[in-house]
Design a protein around this motif. Structure first.
Motif, PDB file in Angstrom:
ATOM      1  N   LEU A  79      -3.495 -12.720  -9.695  1.00  0.00           N
ATOM      2  CA  LEU A  79      -4.392 -11.579  -9.889  1.00  0.00           C
ATOM      3  C   LEU A  79      -3.678 -10.351  -9.346  1.00  0.00           C
ATOM      4  O   LEU A  79      -3.160 -10.374  -8.222  1.00  0.00           O
ATOM      5  N   TYR A  80      -3.637  -9.292 -10.144  1.00  0.00           N
ATOM      6  CA  TYR A  80      -2.976  -8.051  -9.719  1.00  0.00           C
ATOM      7  C   TYR A  80      -4.028  -6.996  -9.407  1.00  0.00           C
ATOM      8  O   TYR A  80      -4.871  -6.664 -10.261  1.00  0.00           O
ATOM      9  N   LEU A  81      -3.977  -6.472  -8.177  1.00  0.00           N
ATOM     10  CA  LEU A  81      -4.928  -5.453  -7.739  1.00  0.00           C
ATOM     11  C   LEU A  81      -4.188  -4.272  -7.108  1.00  0.00           C
ATOM     12  O   LEU A  81      -3.153  -4.448  -6.463  1.00  0.00           O
ATOM     13  N   VAL A  82      -4.747  -3.072  -7.309  1.00  0.00           N
ATOM     14  CA  VAL A  82      -4.362  -1.898  -6.514  1.00  0.00           C
ATOM     15  C   VAL A  82      -5.606  -1.549  -5.706  1.00  0.00           C
ATOM     16  O   VAL A  82      -6.458  -0.779  -6.152  1.00  0.00           O
ATOM     17  N   PRO A  83      -5.768  -2.141  -4.510  1.00  0.00           N
ATOM     18  CA  PRO A  83      -7.058  -2.078  -3.824  1.00  0.00           C
ATOM     19  C   PRO A  83      -7.385  -0.744  -3.165  1.00  0.00           C
ATOM     20  O   PRO A  83      -8.553  -0.482  -2.866  1.00  0.00           O
ATOM     21  N   ASP A  84      -6.374   0.086  -2.928  1.00  0.00           N
ATOM     22  CA  ASP A  84      -6.615   1.376  -2.272  1.00  0.00           C
ATOM     23  C   ASP A  84      -6.271   2.517  -3.212  1.00  0.00           C
ATOM     24  O   ASP A  84      -5.112   2.672  -3.606  1.00  0.00           O
ATOM     25  N   PHE A  85      -7.305   3.323  -3.584  1.00  0.00           N
ATOM     26  CA  PHE A  85      -7.092   4.512  -4.423  1.00  0.00           C
ATOM     27  C   PHE A  85      -6.370   4.118  -5.711  1.00  0.00           C
ATOM     28  O   PHE A  85      -5.293   4.599  -6.035  1.00  0.00           O
ATOM     29  N   GLN A  86      -7.000   3.239  -6.437  1.00  0.00           N
ATOM     30  CA  GLN A  86      -6.382   2.513  -7.547  1.00  0.00           C
ATOM     31  C   GLN A  86      -5.752   3.436  -8.583  1.00  0.00           C
ATOM     32  O   GLN A  86      -6.279   4.500  -8.907  1.00  0.00           O
ATOM     33  N   ASN A  87      -4.602   2.995  -9.076  1.00  0.00           N
ATOM     34  CA  ASN A  87      -3.950   3.635 -10.214  1.00  0.00           C
ATOM     35  C   ASN A  87      -4.274   2.803 -11.449  1.00  0.00           C
ATOM     36  O   ASN A  87      -3.922   1.625 -11.502  1.00  0.00           O
ATOM     37  N   PRO A  88      -5.025   3.378 -12.411  1.00  0.00           N
ATOM     38  CA  PRO A  88      -5.228   4.804 -12.672  1.00  0.00           C
ATOM     39  C   PRO A  88      -6.581   5.368 -12.250  1.00  0.00           C
ATOM     40  O   PRO A  88      -6.774   6.573 -12.252  1.00  0.00           O
ATOM     41  N   ALA A  89      -7.555   4.508 -11.930  1.00  0.00           N
ATOM     42  CA  ALA A  89      -8.935   4.999 -11.849  1.00  0.00           C
ATOM     43  C   ALA A  89      -9.260   5.681 -10.529  1.00  0.00           C
ATOM     44  O   ALA A  89     -10.093   6.585 -10.474  1.00  0.00           O
TER      45      ALA A  89
ATOM     46  N   ASP B 284      -1.118  -4.358  -4.400  1.00  0.00           N
ATOM     47  CA  ASP B 284      -0.128  -3.293  -4.547  1.00  0.00           C
ATOM     48  C   ASP B 284      -0.687  -2.049  -3.866  1.00  0.00           C
ATOM     49  O   ASP B 284      -1.682  -1.477  -4.331  1.00  0.00           O
ATOM     50  N   VAL B 285      -0.076  -1.620  -2.757  1.00  0.00           N
ATOM     51  CA  VAL B 285      -0.708  -0.595  -1.913  1.00  0.00           C
ATOM     52  C   VAL B 285       0.182   0.632  -1.668  1.00  0.00           C
ATOM     53  O   VAL B 285       0.305   1.099  -0.530  1.00  0.00           O
ATOM     54  N   PRO B 286       0.768   1.234  -2.702  1.00  0.00           N
ATOM     55  CA  PRO B 286       1.675   2.364  -2.465  1.00  0.00           C
ATOM     56  C   PRO B 286       0.978   3.641  -2.001  1.00  0.00           C
ATOM     57  O   PRO B 286       1.640   4.537  -1.468  1.00  0.00           O
ATOM     58  N   TYR B 287      -0.348   3.727  -2.221  1.00  0.00           N
ATOM     59  CA  TYR B 287      -1.077   4.957  -1.866  1.00  0.00           C
ATOM     60  C   TYR B 287      -1.867   4.815  -0.569  1.00  0.00           C
ATOM     61  O   TYR B 287      -2.497   5.763  -0.119  1.00  0.00           O
TER      62      TYR B 287
ATOM     63  N   ASP C 233     -10.971   8.547  -1.867  1.00  0.00           N
ATOM     64  CA  ASP C 233     -10.767   9.198  -0.576  1.00  0.00           C
ATOM     65  C   ASP C 233      -9.293   9.408  -0.268  1.00  0.00           C
ATOM     66  O   ASP C 233      -8.933   9.781   0.842  1.00  0.00           O
ATOM     67  N   GLY C 234      -8.438   9.173  -1.260  1.00  0.00           N
ATOM     68  CA  GLY C 234      -7.011   9.346  -1.024  1.00  0.00           C
ATOM     69  C   GLY C 234      -6.226   9.092  -2.289  1.00  0.00           C
ATOM     70  O   GLY C 234      -6.770   9.042  -3.385  1.00  0.00           O
ATOM     71  N   GLY C 235      -4.900   8.929  -2.127  1.00  0.00           N
ATOM     72  CA  GLY C 235      -4.050   8.612  -3.258  1.00  0.00           C
ATOM     73  C   GLY C 235      -3.629   9.821  -4.066  1.00  0.00           C
ATOM     74  O   GLY C 235      -3.563  10.949  -3.563  1.00  0.00           O
ATOM     75  N   PHE C 236      -3.378   9.578  -5.361  1.00  0.00           N
ATOM     76  CA  PHE C 236      -2.826  10.592  -6.265  1.00  0.00           C
ATOM     77  C   PHE C 236      -3.726  10.924  -7.448  1.00  0.00           C
ATOM     78  O   PHE C 236      -3.421  11.855  -8.186  1.00  0.00           O
ATOM     79  N   PHE C 237      -4.803  10.131  -7.676  1.00  0.00           N
ATOM     80  CA  PHE C 237      -5.506  10.233  -8.953  1.00  0.00           C
ATOM     81  C   PHE C 237      -7.019  10.341  -8.784  1.00  0.00           C
ATOM     82  O   PHE C 237      -7.626   9.669  -7.950  1.00  0.00           O
TER      83      PHE C 237
END
Length: 361
Positions: free
Chosen positions: A135-145, A171-174, A287-291
């Motif tokens: 399972l692939y997740l972007v759990p913090d400030f998800q890209n793209p949503a 995947d937590v780059p943000y 609350d953070g990230g790029f998007f």
């Protein structure tokens, strides 16, 4: 008319700590020349692995350095995906990840993304039919949503992964670019057995460095290291040495604080503009990230939105690539989905850009 670009989530040139990086490259090259300019260090530059292991409370054997996190996702895909296997993602999800998993032979199925992250109920239902390779997740400030996975859902996802025996890529780059609110624990904090934590220094230092890392079980890291050696022979050690030097000097957190000062006014400007000018849209304001992202109402005029926006000096990214196969066979709102990166545009450009978008609808 000045062109306003809402496409890639890339840092602007003023975000780069150029002079500091120059010093760290010089120190890395001159201080460890025989290692840094040679083949070897297949798992990654040892001093950098030590720094990351120390931060995350793991052993060096559980850390693998790669050329950005997407490179590591590709390695994991090549290692874990078998013909006919399924990979589950959020819906929508990171477009390049979807492409990577498909290229490695997976059926990529998207599960509904809610305001507090992936629908765990939908995940449970999907697991009754088929257990994924991962399972692939972007759990913090998800890209793209832009959505963030709640603490309760993080724990449930980990419990499901342990029970059914599949891996979860978080995947937590943000994650470190938070402008408001309290952070949630990493998924690995609940139980690291089935969790592969990935991140990179692309958003915090420079994408051009191509330094990402993965934390996972030592036996899996060992297998991925062998696959990596057979694929690209040796990692890019000069960049890894420069990052290790940067961390050793204690410069990362001050640079993160500087980035937050740069990005927070842009984040606020986009949140305000979306709320005031796109009030009929479903908005994900993190609350953070790029998007920040929006799903436009069905009544909106979205036909050829990207083309019509381009004619008005507004550059948008098509929504369709962010969507995997729908879990229920239903339609996906790809024409109505708009991702709005705020990192590389000024508050003034953001306000004008959202105004132009609103006029097209």
């Amino acid at each position: 008319m000045t062109e306003i670009v809402f496409t890639r989530g890339v840092p602007p040139p003023e975000a780069f700590p150029t002079q500091q990086l120059a010093e760290c490259f010089t120190a890395g090259l001159s201080g460890d020349t025989a290692v840094v300019l040679q083949y070897g260090q297949q798992q990654g530059y040892l001093p950098l692995r030590r720094e990351i292991a120390r931060e995350y409370g793991v052993t060096e054997a559980e850390v693998l350095i790669g050329n950005g996190s997407l490179h590591l996702q590709d390695l994991v895909s090549a290692y874990l995906i078998r013909p006919g296997a399924v990979v589950y993602t959020e819906q929508p999800s990171y477009d390049r990840a979807i492409t990577t998993f498909r290229r490695r032979g997976a059926r990529v199925v998207g599960l509904p993304l809610e305001s507090d992250g992936i629908s765990v109920d939908a995940l449970e239902a999907a697991l009754k039919k088929e257990v994924p390779a991962f399972l692939y997740l972007v759990p913090d400030f998800q890209n793209p949503a832009g959505a963030t996975l709640s603490k309760e859902k993080r724990q449930r996802v980990v419990e499901l992964a342990t029970r059914h025996g599949f891996y979860v890529i978080e995947d937590v780059p943000y994650r470190k670019l938070r402008y408001a609110g309290e952070e949630h624990p990493l998924l690995r904090a609940f139980d690291p057995t089935r969790i592969l934590t990935m991140s990179s220094f692309s958003k915090l230092l420079s994408p051009g460095l191509r330094v990402g890392f993965m934390i996972g079980p030592a036996d899996l890291v060992k297998g991925l290291t062998k696959l990596g050696e057979d694929t690209y022979l040796s990692p890019v050690l000069p960049s890894q040495a420069a990052v290790a030097e940067y961390l050793k000097r204690g410069w990362l957190q001050p640079n993160i604080d500087r980035l937050k000062t740069l990005y927070k006014p842009r984040w606020q400007a986009l949140a305000d503009a979306v709320r005031s000018k796109l009030s009929g849209a479903q908005a994900f304001i993190p609350d953070g990230g790029f998007f920040v992202s929006v799903i436009l109402p069905e009544s909106a005029h979205t036909h050829d939105l990207v083309g019509r926006a381009k004619a008005k000096g507004l550059v948008l990214t098509p929504g369709a690539p962010f969507f995997a196969d729908p879990h229920d066979g239903g339609e996906i709102p790809s024409e109505r989905f708009v991702r709005l990166p705020f990192c590389a545009v000024t508050p003034e450009q953001i306000t004008e850009g959202v105004s132009r978008l609103a006029q097209l609808l």
